[in-house]
Write a protein that holds these residues in place. Structure first.
Motif, PDB file in Angstrom:
ATOM      1  N   SER A 173     -45.307  20.114 -34.796  1.00  0.00           N
ATOM      2  CA  SER A 173     -44.184  19.203 -34.623  1.00  0.00           C
ATOM      3  C   SER A 173     -43.341  19.631 -33.432  1.00  0.00           C
ATOM      4  CB  SER A 173     -43.332  19.132 -35.893  1.00  0.00           C
ATOM      5  OG  SER A 173     -42.897  20.421 -36.277  1.00  0.00           O
TER       6      SER A 173
ATOM      7  N   GLN B 124     -39.463  19.345 -31.745  1.00  0.00           N
ATOM      8  CA  GLN B 124     -38.069  19.059 -32.067  1.00  0.00           C
ATOM      9  C   GLN B 124     -37.205  19.274 -30.831  1.00  0.00           C
ATOM     10  OE1 GLN B 124     -35.994  21.493 -35.028  1.00  0.00           O
ATOM     11  NE2 GLN B 124     -34.943  19.665 -35.769  1.00  0.00           N
TER      12      GLN B 124
ATOM     13  N   SER C  89     -32.195  16.594 -32.405  1.00  0.00           N
ATOM     14  CA  SER C  89     -33.013  15.524 -32.965  1.00  0.00           C
ATOM     15  C   SER C  89     -33.857  16.016 -34.136  1.00  0.00           C
ATOM     16  CB  SER C  89     -33.942  14.939 -31.899  1.00  0.00           C
ATOM     17  OG  SER C  89     -33.195  14.360 -30.852  1.00  0.00           O
ATOM     18  N   ALA C  90     -34.357  15.063 -34.907  1.00  0.00           N
ATOM     19  CA  ALA C  90     -35.271  15.387 -35.996  1.00  0.00           C
ATOM     20  C   ALA C  90     -36.644  15.761 -35.431  1.00  0.00           C
ATOM     21  CB  ALA C  90     -35.398  14.193 -36.932  1.00  0.00           C
ATOM     22  N   PRO C  91     -37.431  16.481 -36.201  1.00  0.00           N
ATOM     23  CA  PRO C  91     -38.797  16.774 -35.747  1.00  0.00           C
ATOM     24  C   PRO C  91     -39.640  15.500 -35.665  1.00  0.00           C
ATOM     25  CG  PRO C  91     -38.163  18.166 -37.611  1.00  0.00           C
ATOM     26  CD  PRO C  91     -37.138  17.096 -37.500  1.00  0.00           C
TER      27      PRO C  91
ATOM     28  N   THR D 298     -44.017  14.597 -35.199  1.00  0.00           N
ATOM     29  CA  THR D 298     -45.343  15.200 -35.186  1.00  0.00           C
ATOM     30  C   THR D 298     -46.051  14.876 -33.874  1.00  0.00           C
ATOM     31  OG1 THR D 298     -45.528  15.100 -37.585  1.00  0.00           O
ATOM     32  CG2 THR D 298     -47.574  15.280 -36.344  1.00  0.00           C
TER      33      THR D 298
ATOM     34  N   TYR E 206     -43.215  23.691 -33.631  1.00  0.00           N
ATOM     35  CA  TYR E 206     -43.522  24.393 -34.874  1.00  0.00           C
ATOM     36  C   TYR E 206     -44.946  24.081 -35.324  1.00  0.00           C
ATOM     37  CZ  TYR E 206     -38.432  24.945 -35.348  1.00  0.00           C
ATOM     38  OH  TYR E 206     -37.109  25.257 -35.141  1.00  0.00           O
TER      39      TYR E 206
ATOM     40  N   GLN F  63     -47.611  24.401 -38.635  1.00  0.00           N
ATOM     41  CA  GLN F  63     -47.441  24.335 -40.084  1.00  0.00           C
ATOM     42  C   GLN F  63     -48.802  24.206 -40.756  1.00  0.00           C
ATOM     43  OE1 GLN F  63     -47.226  20.827 -41.918  1.00  0.00           O
ATOM     44  NE2 GLN F  63     -47.521  22.094 -43.699  1.00  0.00           N
TER      45      GLN F  63
ATOM     46  N   LEU G 240     -48.343  26.686 -51.402  1.00  0.00           N
ATOM     47  CA  LEU G 240     -47.096  26.472 -50.686  1.00  0.00           C
ATOM     48  C   LEU G 240     -47.431  26.006 -49.281  1.00  0.00           C
ATOM     49  CD1 LEU G 240     -45.392  29.883 -51.562  1.00  0.00           C
ATOM     50  CD2 LEU G 240     -44.972  27.704 -52.704  1.00  0.00           C
ATOM     51  N   TRP G 241     -46.487  25.324 -48.661  1.00  0.00           N
ATOM     52  CA  TRP G 241     -46.654  24.935 -47.274  1.00  0.00           C
ATOM     53  C   TRP G 241     -45.801  25.870 -46.421  1.00  0.00           C
ATOM     54  CZ3 TRP G 241     -47.405  21.875 -51.332  1.00  0.00           C
ATOM     55  CH2 TRP G 241     -48.499  20.991 -51.297  1.00  0.00           C
TER      56      TRP G 241
ATOM     57  N   PHE H  81     -44.313  27.061 -42.459  1.00  0.00           N
ATOM     58  CA  PHE H  81     -44.047  26.789 -41.046  1.00  0.00           C
ATOM     59  C   PHE H  81     -44.052  28.095 -40.260  1.00  0.00           C
ATOM     60  CE2 PHE H  81     -42.901  22.369 -40.569  1.00  0.00           C
ATOM     61  CZ  PHE H  81     -42.561  21.964 -41.864  1.00  0.00           C
TER      62      PHE H  81
ATOM     63  N   GLY I 239     -42.439  30.257 -37.075  1.00  0.00           N
ATOM     64  CA  GLY I 239     -41.035  30.435 -36.733  1.00  0.00           C
ATOM     65  C   GLY I 239     -40.532  29.552 -35.601  1.00  0.00           C
TER      66      GLY I 239
ATOM     67  N   LEU J  25     -37.631  25.448 -39.167  1.00  0.00           N
ATOM     68  CA  LEU J  25     -37.950  24.566 -40.280  1.00  0.00           C
ATOM     69  C   LEU J  25     -38.445  25.377 -41.476  1.00  0.00           C
ATOM     70  CD1 LEU J  25     -39.871  21.792 -38.298  1.00  0.00           C
ATOM     71  CD2 LEU J  25     -37.479  21.773 -39.008  1.00  0.00           C
TER      72      LEU J  25
ATOM     73  N   TRP K  34     -40.135  24.668 -45.371  1.00  0.00           N
ATOM     74  CA  TRP K  34     -40.623  23.763 -46.401  1.00  0.00           C
ATOM     75  C   TRP K  34     -39.876  24.014 -47.706  1.00  0.00           C
ATOM     76  CZ3 TRP K  34     -43.294  25.066 -50.961  1.00  0.00           C
ATOM     77  CH2 TRP K  34     -43.752  23.958 -51.696  1.00  0.00           C
TER      78      TRP K  34
ATOM     79  N   TYR L 248     -34.789  17.088 -44.435  1.00  0.00           N
ATOM     80  CA  TYR L 248     -35.640  16.002 -43.956  1.00  0.00           C
ATOM     81  C   TYR L 248     -36.669  15.660 -45.023  1.00  0.00           C
ATOM     82  CZ  TYR L 248     -34.049  17.506 -39.279  1.00  0.00           C
ATOM     83  OH  TYR L 248     -33.306  17.851 -38.176  1.00  0.00           O
TER      84      TYR L 248
ATOM     85  N   THR M 262     -47.249  13.330 -40.886  1.00  0.00           N
ATOM     86  CA  THR M 262     -47.212  12.543 -39.651  1.00  0.00           C
ATOM     87  C   THR M 262     -45.858  11.932 -39.340  1.00  0.00           C
ATOM     88  OG1 THR M 262     -48.016  10.642 -40.903  1.00  0.00           O
ATOM     89  CG2 THR M 262     -49.670  11.948 -39.733  1.00  0.00           C
TER      90      THR M 262
ATOM     91  N   TRP N 282     -41.447  11.741 -40.091  1.00  0.00           N
ATOM     92  CA  TRP N 282     -40.239  12.417 -40.546  1.00  0.00           C
ATOM     93  C   TRP N 282     -39.055  11.452 -40.565  1.00  0.00           C
ATOM     94  CZ3 TRP N 282     -40.075  18.009 -40.944  1.00  0.00           C
ATOM     95  CH2 TRP N 282     -41.262  18.655 -40.554  1.00  0.00           C
ATOM     96  N   GLY N 283     -38.114  11.732 -41.449  1.00  0.00           N
ATOM     97  CA  GLY N 283     -36.850  11.011 -41.413  1.00  0.00           C
ATOM     98  C   GLY N 283     -35.895  11.670 -40.436  1.00  0.00           C
ATOM     99  N   GLN N 284     -34.702  11.126 -40.347  1.00  0.00           N
ATOM    100  CA  GLN N 284     -33.692  11.652 -39.433  1.00  0.00           C
ATOM    101  C   GLN N 284     -32.859  12.775 -40.040  1.00  0.00           C
ATOM    102  OE1 GLN N 284     -33.265  10.942 -36.054  1.00  0.00           O
ATOM    103  NE2 GLN N 284     -35.294  10.154 -36.560  1.00  0.00           N
TER     104      GLN N 284
END
Lengths: 112, 113
Positions: free
Chosen positions: A37, A39, A43-45, A47, A90, A92, A100-101, A103, A105, B45, B47, B95, B101, B103-105
Motif C-alpha cells: 500500500s 500512503q 491521506s488514507a492508504p 493499494t 507498506y 503486508q 493474524l495479519w 504489516f 514498518g 499501519l 492490523w 480504517y 484492495t 480502503w476507506g478514508q
C-alpha cells in the motif's frame, strides 16, 4: 510472531527505478500473498499491489511486485519515478501460525 | 466504484466505549472478508481485526483481544468495530479495508482524559 522488515527510507531521482524490500522473519514468504500500500502525507492508504504482483485498476504499470523465495522477501519496484510517488509504502501479509495479519514498518520514499 | 465510509470516531475518556461503522457500497459486500486497520499519530499501519465474508469467523490482534469486537451486517452492507475499555494507546485513525484492495478514508479516535 511473524514479522515483516522494510528499510526505513529510500531515495532516488526522478525517472530512475527504486526497489523496496520486505523480508519475512520466518517460514516462507511465498506461502501467503503479499500486498503493498501507498500512503501519501495526510491521506488514507491505497493499494498499489495485491496478491504479490497484481495491480488494482488505475495503478500504472510503473509499479510491480515480486517474490524471492531464496531471500524470503517480497519487493515493490517503481520505475520512471515521479515526484508524486513520494510516499510511505507498506508491505503486508498473513501469519498462518497465529492467524493474524501483519504489516511491515513502512518505507519512506523520497524522490529528489 | 468501491466506496468505504467510516464513521463513529471522536474523543472518549479512558475506560469508555465507542462503536465504529463502515458503510460499504459498489461491490457485493457479502462476498468479501473485511478488516479494520489503525494508525496511531506518526506511526505505521497496524492490523486490528478481520471478519470473513459471512461473519462466522472473526480474528483480533493481541493488543485489542477481549476489548474490541468486529462484526458485520450483510443485509445493510455495514462493518462494525465495538471498542470497549478504551486505552490512551488506542488513539489512532481507524480504517476499514476490503481485503486487500480498497480502503476507506478513516475515522479518528482520540482516547484522552
Amino acid at each position: 510472531n511473524f514479522m515483516l522488515t522494510q528499510p526505513h527510507s529510500v531515495s532516488e531521482s526522478p525517472g530512475k527505478t527504486v526497489t523496496i524490500s520486505c523480508t519475512g522473519s520466518s517460514g516462507s514468504i511465498a506461502s501467503n500473498d503479499v500486498h503493498w500500500s501507498q500512503q501519501r502525507p495526510g491521506s488514507a492508504p491505497t493499494t498499489v499491489i495485491y496478491d504479490n504482483y497484481e495491480r488494482p485498476s488505475g495503478v500504472p504499470d510503473r509499479f510491480s511486485g515480486s517474490i524471492d523465495s531464496s531471500s524470503n522477501s517480497a519487493s515493490l519496484t517503481i520505475s520512471g519515478l515521479r515526484t508524486e510517488d513520494e510516499a510511505d509504502y507498506y508491505c503486508q501479509s498473513f501469519d498462518s501460525l497465529n492467524h493474524l495479519w501483519v504489516f511491515g514498518g513502512g518505507t519512506k520514499l523520497t524522490v529528489l | 466504484q468501491v466506496q468505504l465510509v467510516e464513521s463513529g470516531g471522536g474523543v472518549v475518556q479512558p475506560g469508555r466505549s465507542l462503536r465504529l461503522s463502515c458503510a460499504a457500497s459498489g461491490f457485493m459486500f457479502r462476498g468479501y472478508a473485511m478488516h479494520w486497520v489503525r494508525q496511531a499519530p506518526g506511526k505505521g499501519l497496524e492490523w486490528v481485526a478481520a471478519i470473513i465474508y459471512d461473519g462466522s469467523n472473526k480474528y483480533h490482534a493481541d493488543p485489542v483481544k477481549g476489548r474490541f469486537t468486529i462484526s458485520r451486517d450483510n443485509s445493510r452492507n455495514m462493518l462494525y468495530l465495538q471498542m470497549n475499555s478504551l486505552k490512551i494507546e488506542d488513539t489512532a485513525v481507524y480504517y476499514c479495508a476490503r481485503a486487500w484492495t480498497d480502503w476507506g478514508q478513516g475515522t479518528l479516535v482520540t482516547v484522552s482524559s
